[in-house]
Design a protein around this motif. Structure first.
Motif, PDB file in Angstrom:
ATOM      1  N   LEU A  16       0.840  -1.198   0.000  1.00  0.00           N
ATOM      2  CA  LEU A  16       0.000   0.000   0.000  1.00  0.00           C
ATOM      3  C   LEU A  16       0.873   1.246   0.000  1.00  0.00           C
ATOM      4  O   LEU A  16       1.942   1.269   0.604  1.00  0.00           O
ATOM      5  N   LEU A  17       0.370   2.283  -0.662  1.00  0.00           N
ATOM      6  CA  LEU A  17       0.974   3.610  -0.549  1.00  0.00           C
ATOM      7  C   LEU A  17       0.080   4.432   0.376  1.00  0.00           C
ATOM      8  O   LEU A  17      -1.121   4.556   0.136  1.00  0.00           O
ATOM      9  N   VAL A  18       0.670   4.949   1.429  1.00  0.00           N
ATOM     10  CA  VAL A  18      -0.078   5.767   2.397  1.00  0.00           C
ATOM     11  C   VAL A  18       0.467   7.182   2.301  1.00  0.00           C
ATOM     12  O   VAL A  18       1.683   7.392   2.406  1.00  0.00           O
ATOM     13  N   SER A  19      -0.413   8.147   2.073  1.00  0.00           N
ATOM     14  CA  SER A  19       0.068   9.523   1.914  1.00  0.00           C
ATOM     15  C   SER A  19      -0.728  10.488   2.800  1.00  0.00           C
ATOM     16  O   SER A  19      -1.730  10.117   3.408  1.00  0.00           O
ATOM     17  N   ASN A  20      -0.246  11.715   2.859  1.00  0.00           N
ATOM     18  CA  ASN A  20      -0.786  12.780   3.715  1.00  0.00           C
ATOM     19  C   ASN A  20      -0.647  12.443   5.201  1.00  0.00           C
ATOM     20  O   ASN A  20      -1.518  12.744   6.014  1.00  0.00           O
ATOM     21  N   LEU A  21       0.469  11.820   5.552  1.00  0.00           N
ATOM     22  CA  LEU A  21       0.765  11.519   6.952  1.00  0.00           C
ATOM     23  C   LEU A  21       1.385  12.742   7.629  1.00  0.00           C
ATOM     24  O   LEU A  21       1.945  13.614   6.971  1.00  0.00           O
ATOM     25  N   ASP A  22       1.288  12.793   8.941  1.00  0.00           N
ATOM     26  CA  ASP A  22       1.969  13.840   9.701  1.00  0.00           C
ATOM     27  C   ASP A  22       3.434  13.416   9.865  1.00  0.00           C
ATOM     28  O   ASP A  22       3.738  12.502  10.622  1.00  0.00           O
ATOM     29  N   GLU A  23       4.322  14.089   9.134  1.00  0.00           N
ATOM     30  CA  GLU A  23       5.707  13.600   9.116  1.00  0.00           C
ATOM     31  C   GLU A  23       6.416  13.808  10.455  1.00  0.00           C
ATOM     32  O   GLU A  23       7.440  13.190  10.725  1.00  0.00           O
ATOM     33  N   GLN A  24       5.862  14.649  11.307  1.00  0.00           N
ATOM     34  CA  GLN A  24       6.443  14.812  12.644  1.00  0.00           C
ATOM     35  C   GLN A  24       6.119  13.619  13.548  1.00  0.00           C
ATOM     36  O   GLN A  24       6.827  13.334  14.501  1.00  0.00           O
ATOM     37  N   HIS A  62      -5.507  -9.605   0.165  1.00  0.00           N
ATOM     38  CA  HIS A  62      -6.848  -9.280   0.674  1.00  0.00           C
ATOM     39  C   HIS A  62      -6.765  -8.415   1.933  1.00  0.00           C
ATOM     40  O   HIS A  62      -7.658  -7.609   2.203  1.00  0.00           O
ATOM     41  N   GLN A  63      -5.661  -8.551   2.694  1.00  0.00           N
ATOM     42  CA  GLN A  63      -5.485  -7.676   3.859  1.00  0.00           C
ATOM     43  C   GLN A  63      -5.227  -6.240   3.412  1.00  0.00           C
ATOM     44  O   GLN A  63      -5.700  -5.288   4.037  1.00  0.00           O
ATOM     45  N   ALA A  64      -4.496  -6.098   2.321  1.00  0.00           N
ATOM     46  CA  ALA A  64      -4.260  -4.757   1.766  1.00  0.00           C
ATOM     47  C   ALA A  64      -5.589  -4.128   1.342  1.00  0.00           C
ATOM     48  O   ALA A  64      -5.847  -2.943   1.586  1.00  0.00           O
ATOM     49  N   GLN A  65      -6.463  -4.940   0.740  1.00  0.00           N
ATOM     50  CA  GLN A  65      -7.772  -4.416   0.311  1.00  0.00           C
ATOM     51  C   GLN A  65      -8.606  -4.003   1.520  1.00  0.00           C
ATOM     52  O   GLN A  65      -9.305  -2.980   1.491  1.00  0.00           O
ATOM     53  N   LEU A  66      -8.559  -4.792   2.587  1.00  0.00           N
ATOM     54  CA  LEU A  66      -9.280  -4.437   3.820  1.00  0.00           C
ATOM     55  C   LEU A  66      -8.780  -3.100   4.364  1.00  0.00           C
ATOM     56  O   LEU A  66      -9.569  -2.264   4.796  1.00  0.00           O
ATOM     57  N   ALA A  67      -7.463  -2.931   4.348  1.00  0.00           N
ATOM     58  CA  ALA A  67      -6.879  -1.691   4.878  1.00  0.00           C
ATOM     59  C   ALA A  67      -7.316  -0.487   4.038  1.00  0.00           C
ATOM     60  O   ALA A  67      -7.641   0.574   4.578  1.00  0.00           O
ATOM     61  N   ILE A  68      -7.357  -0.663   2.717  1.00  0.00           N
ATOM     62  CA  ILE A  68      -7.829   0.430   1.849  1.00  0.00           C
ATOM     63  C   ILE A  68      -9.284   0.741   2.190  1.00  0.00           C
ATOM     64  O   ILE A  68      -9.678   1.907   2.366  1.00  0.00           O
ATOM     65  N   ALA A  69     -10.100  -0.313   2.312  1.00  0.00           N
ATOM     66  CA  ALA A  69     -11.534  -0.115   2.562  1.00  0.00           C
ATOM     67  C   ALA A  69     -11.775   0.632   3.874  1.00  0.00           C
ATOM     68  O   ALA A  69     -12.673   1.475   3.968  1.00  0.00           O
ATOM     69  N   HIS A  70     -10.965   0.333   4.891  1.00  0.00           N
ATOM     70  CA  HIS A  70     -11.258   0.875   6.220  1.00  0.00           C
ATOM     71  C   HIS A  70     -10.441   2.108   6.593  1.00  0.00           C
ATOM     72  O   HIS A  70     -10.854   2.877   7.465  1.00  0.00           O
ATOM     73  N   LEU A  71      -9.271   2.317   5.962  1.00  0.00           N
ATOM     74  CA  LEU A  71      -8.395   3.402   6.420  1.00  0.00           C
ATOM     75  C   LEU A  71      -8.256   4.557   5.434  1.00  0.00           C
ATOM     76  O   LEU A  71      -7.789   5.630   5.826  1.00  0.00           O
ATOM     77  N   ASP A  72      -8.642   4.358   4.171  1.00  0.00           N
ATOM     78  CA  ASP A  72      -8.525   5.473   3.225  1.00  0.00           C
ATOM     79  C   ASP A  72      -9.414   6.631   3.683  1.00  0.00           C
ATOM     80  O   ASP A  72     -10.584   6.432   4.013  1.00  0.00           O
ATOM     81  N   LYS A  73      -8.849   7.823   3.739  1.00  0.00           N
ATOM     82  CA  LYS A  73      -9.520   9.070   4.123  1.00  0.00           C
ATOM     83  C   LYS A  73      -9.845   9.162   5.616  1.00  0.00           C
ATOM     84  O   LYS A  73     -10.536  10.072   6.053  1.00  0.00           O
ATOM     85  N   VAL A  74      -9.335   8.219   6.408  1.00  0.00           N
ATOM     86  CA  VAL A  74      -9.512   8.315   7.860  1.00  0.00           C
ATOM     87  C   VAL A  74      -8.539   9.366   8.400  1.00  0.00           C
ATOM     88  O   VAL A  74      -7.431   9.523   7.899  1.00  0.00           O
ATOM     89  N   LYS A  75      -8.980  10.084   9.432  1.00  0.00           N
ATOM     90  CA  LYS A  75      -8.129  11.125  10.000  1.00  0.00           C
ATOM     91  C   LYS A  75      -7.137  10.490  10.981  1.00  0.00           C
ATOM     92  O   LYS A  75      -7.534   9.796  11.911  1.00  0.00           O
ATOM     93  N   VAL A  76      -5.858  10.704  10.728  1.00  0.00           N
ATOM     94  CA  VAL A  76      -4.800  10.203  11.609  1.00  0.00           C
ATOM     95  C   VAL A  76      -3.921  11.391  11.982  1.00  0.00           C
ATOM     96  O   VAL A  76      -3.377  12.059  11.097  1.00  0.00           O
ATOM     97  N   TRP A  77      -3.808  11.658  13.271  1.00  0.00           N
ATOM     98  CA  TRP A  77      -3.062  12.845  13.752  1.00  0.00           C
ATOM     99  C   TRP A  77      -3.578  14.123  13.073  1.00  0.00           C
ATOM    100  O   TRP A  77      -2.807  15.007  12.694  1.00  0.00           O
TER     101      TRP A  77
END
Length: 208
Positions: A16-24, A62-77
């Motif tokens: 997975l590529l995860v972007s818009n993270l808080d780099e701090q 399939h775990q990657a697909q689950l992570a996309i389904a549940h974590l895309d656009k979720v607010k983290v930090w």
């Protein structure tokens, strides 16, 4: 024909590529914990030149697909992260003696903290989207509600707490928002409660 092959490769890809993270705040361990809710994370690489981006390699597509389904656009930090399929098919470990990595790449393949390592583990039935209510387990008998509430209050506002009536090793804790619950899960999963007990935290579909 090319497009078919690309699509097929994408469907079978566990990276997975995860972007818009808080780099701090982002660390390989934090992403291991968050993405570990949806599958066993094998490797995490925070990109050296773009530290708000990371690659997360799951055990299975399939775990990657689950992570996309549940974590895309979720607010983290405080930032809405994006989670998409990566074009990489595996996360490379840095070569020996590469100084510039600085701990940004980590291999978790043999971590004792995987939630799903046993096929058919009951954890597989308890996969829910991020929620304000967290399910806590592995609580030793001497740990009181106040101790847990205070620990979680470091990461947001605790609204409610309840031990399971039949099994005091488990409890529900409700944070003020989903965002705070996400932050608390990252911080508190595997929190040491005794020499042998580490707290397990997951999202719950229950309400208190």
């Amino acid at each position: 024909m090319m497009t078919l092959n690309v699509a097929a490769a994408g469907a079978g890809n566990a990276v997975l590529l995860v972007s818009n993270l808080d780099e701090q705040k982002v660390t390989p361990d934090a992403l291991f914990t968050l993405f570990g809710v949806y599958g066993d994370v094998h490797r995490v690489k925070i990109l050296f030149n773009k530290k708000d981006n990371a690659l997360v390699q799951m055990a299975e597509p399939h775990q990657a697909q689950l992570a996309i389904a549940h974590l895309d656009k979720v607010k983290v930090w405080g930032k809405n992260i994006r989670v998409t399929q990566s074009k990489h098919t595996l996360v490379q470990m840095p070569k020996e003696g590469q100084p510039q990595d600085a701990g940004l790449t980590k291999d978790f393949t043999n971590s004792p903290l995987h939630r799903f390592k046993r096929p058919g583990s009951k954890n597989c039935q308890n996969i829910f989207p991020p929620s304000a209510v967290l399910h806590l387990s592995n609580i030793p008998p001497n740990i009181e509600e106040d101790f847990l509430s205070d620990a979680f209050a470091q990461h947001g506002q605790v609204k409610a707490f309840k031990f399971f009536p039949k099994d005091r090793k488990m409890a529900l804790i409700q944070m003020a928002s989903v965002d705070e619950a996400v932050t608390a899960l990252i911080a508190m999963h595997n929190y040491p409660l005794s020499d042998t007990n580490h707290l397990r935290v997951s999202f719950s579909k229950s309400t208190i």
